[in-house]
Design an enzyme around this catalytic site. Structure first.
Site, PDB file in Angstrom:
ATOM      1  N   ALA A 142       0.736  -1.121  -0.128  1.00 18.02           N
ATOM      2  CA  ALA A 142      -0.090  -0.178  -0.016  1.00 18.02           C
ATOM      3  C   ALA A 142       0.864   1.110   0.002  1.00 18.02           C
ATOM      4  CB  ALA A 142      -0.959  -0.059   1.308  1.00 18.02           C
TER       5      ALA A 142
ATOM      6  N   ARG B   9      -5.241   0.443  -9.334  1.00 20.31           N
ATOM      7  CA  ARG B   9      -5.586  -0.842  -8.516  1.00 20.31           C
ATOM      8  C   ARG B   9      -6.559  -0.045  -7.329  1.00 20.31           C
ATOM      9  NH1 ARG B   9      -0.962  -4.284  -5.516  1.00 20.31           N
ATOM     10  NH2 ARG B   9      -2.616  -5.887  -5.508  1.00 20.31           N
TER      11      ARG B   9
ATOM     12  N   ASP C  78      -4.053  -2.761   3.716  1.00 18.19           N
ATOM     13  CA  ASP C  78      -4.235  -2.013   2.658  1.00 18.19           C
ATOM     14  C   ASP C  78      -5.383  -0.730   2.643  1.00 18.19           C
ATOM     15  OD1 ASP C  78      -3.301  -4.543   1.701  1.00 18.19           O
ATOM     16  OD2 ASP C  78      -2.859  -3.070  -0.001  1.00 18.19           O
TER      17      ASP C  78
HETATM   18  O1  MRU Z   1      -0.961  -7.124  -3.864  1.00 24.81           O
HETATM   19  P1  MRU Z   1      -0.031  -6.571  -2.861  1.00 24.81           P
HETATM   20  O2  MRU Z   1       1.165  -7.432  -2.832  1.00 24.81           O
HETATM   21  O3  MRU Z   1       0.264  -5.097  -3.104  1.00 24.81           O
HETATM   22  O4  MRU Z   1      -0.628  -6.777  -1.316  1.00 24.81           O
HETATM   23  C1  MRU Z   1       0.255  -6.097  -0.363  1.00 24.81           C
HETATM   24  C2  MRU Z   1      -0.266  -6.159   1.328  1.00 24.81           C
HETATM   25  O5  MRU Z   1      -1.440  -6.957   1.165  1.00 24.81           O
HETATM   26  C3  MRU Z   1       0.246  -5.657   2.240  1.00 24.81           C
HETATM   27  O6  MRU Z   1       0.064  -6.627   3.418  1.00 24.81           O
HETATM   28  C4  MRU Z   1      -0.119  -4.307   2.401  1.00 24.81           C
HETATM   29  O7  MRU Z   1      -0.331  -3.523   1.071  1.00 24.81           O
HETATM   30  C5  MRU Z   1       0.532  -3.401   3.442  1.00 24.81           C
HETATM   31  S1  MRU Z   1       2.169  -3.044   2.838  1.00 24.81           S
HETATM   32  C6  MRU Z   1       2.872  -2.380   4.140  1.00 24.81           C
END
Ligand code: MRU
Length: 368
Positions: free
Chosen positions: A57, A98, A246
């Site tokens: 995120a 996204r 997220d």
């Molecule tokens: O699909 P992604 O790899 O972007 O998903 C990431 C996550 O779910 C993380 O746990 C979240 O973004 C927190 S990152 C500090």
């Protein structure tokens, strides 16, 4: 430890942030290759976010902010107002990459605000101000992650073992990470912390990214398949669970990588504390509860042909939500840069971001 620079802005000349370009680790190639993607192209930034070359995120938000800065730097706009319109268009485009991580919309809103407030300036000045804002978002993320690490490390005792899911480490942020930040800080404090890492199907962010970065840092790391977590918890191997987020709704319901909810249920069943670690840029107090969080769905190929090998019948029907929502009642505490927030989260989250005013501002500006 010498952390990898997940994403950064490289200025062509030391005296001005523009012209410049974005340099980021191509996370789709890890753990086999550490390759940097260098770009000045808006479309390439959109693709990098969409295809998870940059992911997590906070890192998505930083990439998007820098994407807006690169998009306008070669503009021939006649005045600041015209340049501000171009910046807004770039932000609108990046917002389609996204849907779940609110940091994307939060960072784009910051860029839109600078463009709108400074549109009376000449174009070259506005270009510089936009690049500076993107760099500020990056700097603030480092500071927030560090603070999360300090607060979280206070919960870790020497010799304990943490279970984590997906990657909420340095690769998901400008530096340190969220869920992994306390582990790095604890290491600096000479505490010995072990980490069990869920591999995190289907894109294996745990196996490919978390295991890689923890091992780079010299942390004792044990990889498990997602479906082994219940057994590992039952065997008493885990002291606490730490995951990222997220998007966190006003009541504390938390969207994070698919599978997080299952881990929370398991932790609850085994009486293990379950912590969510995230900067306040991940809070979305405009949403009353997690049911309102948009959940990204991804393509069938990521499940049936993951990493190029067909592992399911061609044309099998697939459902692939990329995130799930953990209900607030399963969360022991939410750790942000302000501290350790305890339930009831509808009160503590609001207090952490400065009460109702900020929540109202957010409602006016955030997109979903
Ligand atoms: O699909 P992604 O790899 O972007 O998903 C990431 C996550 O779910 C993380 O746990 C979240 O973004 C927190 S990152 C500090």
């Amino acid at each position: 430890m010498k952390p990898v620079r997940t994403i950064e802005w490289i200025a062509d000349h030391p005296d001005s942030p523009v012209p410049g370009h974005i340099r980021m680790v191509d996370q789709t190639l890890l753990p086999n290759e550490l390759v940097y993607l260098e770009t000045r192209e808006l479309r390439e930034v959109w693709t990098a976010i969409k295809t998870l070359q940059v992911r997590g995120a906070p890192a998505i938000g930083i990439a998007a902010a820098m994407g807006v800065a690169t998009a306008v730097q070669d503009s021939r706009a006649a005045d600041g107002r015209a340049l501000a319109v171009e910046a807004g268009q770039a932000a609108d485009y990046l917002a389609t990459s996204r849907p779940t991580a609110v940091n994307l919309f939060w960072a784009l809103d910051r860029m839109r605000t600078v463009a709108a407030h400074e549109s009376g300036r000449d174009p070259e000045t506005l270009k510089r101000l936009l690049a500076r804002e993107a760099i500020r978002i990056w700097e603030e993320d480092i500071a927030m992650s560090r603070a999360i690490g300090m607060h979280g490390a206070a919960l870790l005792k020497d010799g304990q073992t943490v279970l984590t899911h997906c990657n909420a480490g340095g690769l998901a942020t400008a530096q340190y990470g969220t869920a992994l930040a306390p582990i790095y800080v604890a290491q600096e404090q000479a505490k010995r912390i072990r980490v069990y890492v869920d591999e995190t199907r289907p894109l294996l962010q745990g196996a490919r990214l978390t295991a890689w970065e923890l091992m780079q840092a010299g942390i004792e790391t044990t990889l498990i398949c997602d479906n082994m977590a219940a057994q590992v918890l039952k065997e008493g191997k885990i002291n606490l669970v730490m995951v990222g987020a997220d998007r966190i709704a006003a009541n504390g319901d938390t969207a994070n990588k698919i599978g997080t909810y299952g881990v929370a249920v398991l932790a609850h069943a085994h009486g293990i504390p379950f912590y969510v670690l995230a900067p306040s840029s991940t809070f979305d107090l405009t949403l009353a509860s997690g049911g309102e969080i948009p959940i990204e769905e991804r393509g069938a190929d990521e499940i049936t042909r993951g990493f190029g090998r067909q592992t399911a019948p061609v044309n099998v029907k697939v459902y692939s939500p990329a995130f799930d929502v953990t209900p607030a009642r399963l969360i022991t505490a939410i750790i942000c840069e302000k501290g350790v927030l305890q339930p009831p989260f509808d009160q503590t989250l609001k207090q952490a971001v400065g009460g109702g005013e900020r929540a109202r501002d957010d409602r006016e500006s955030k997109q979903h």
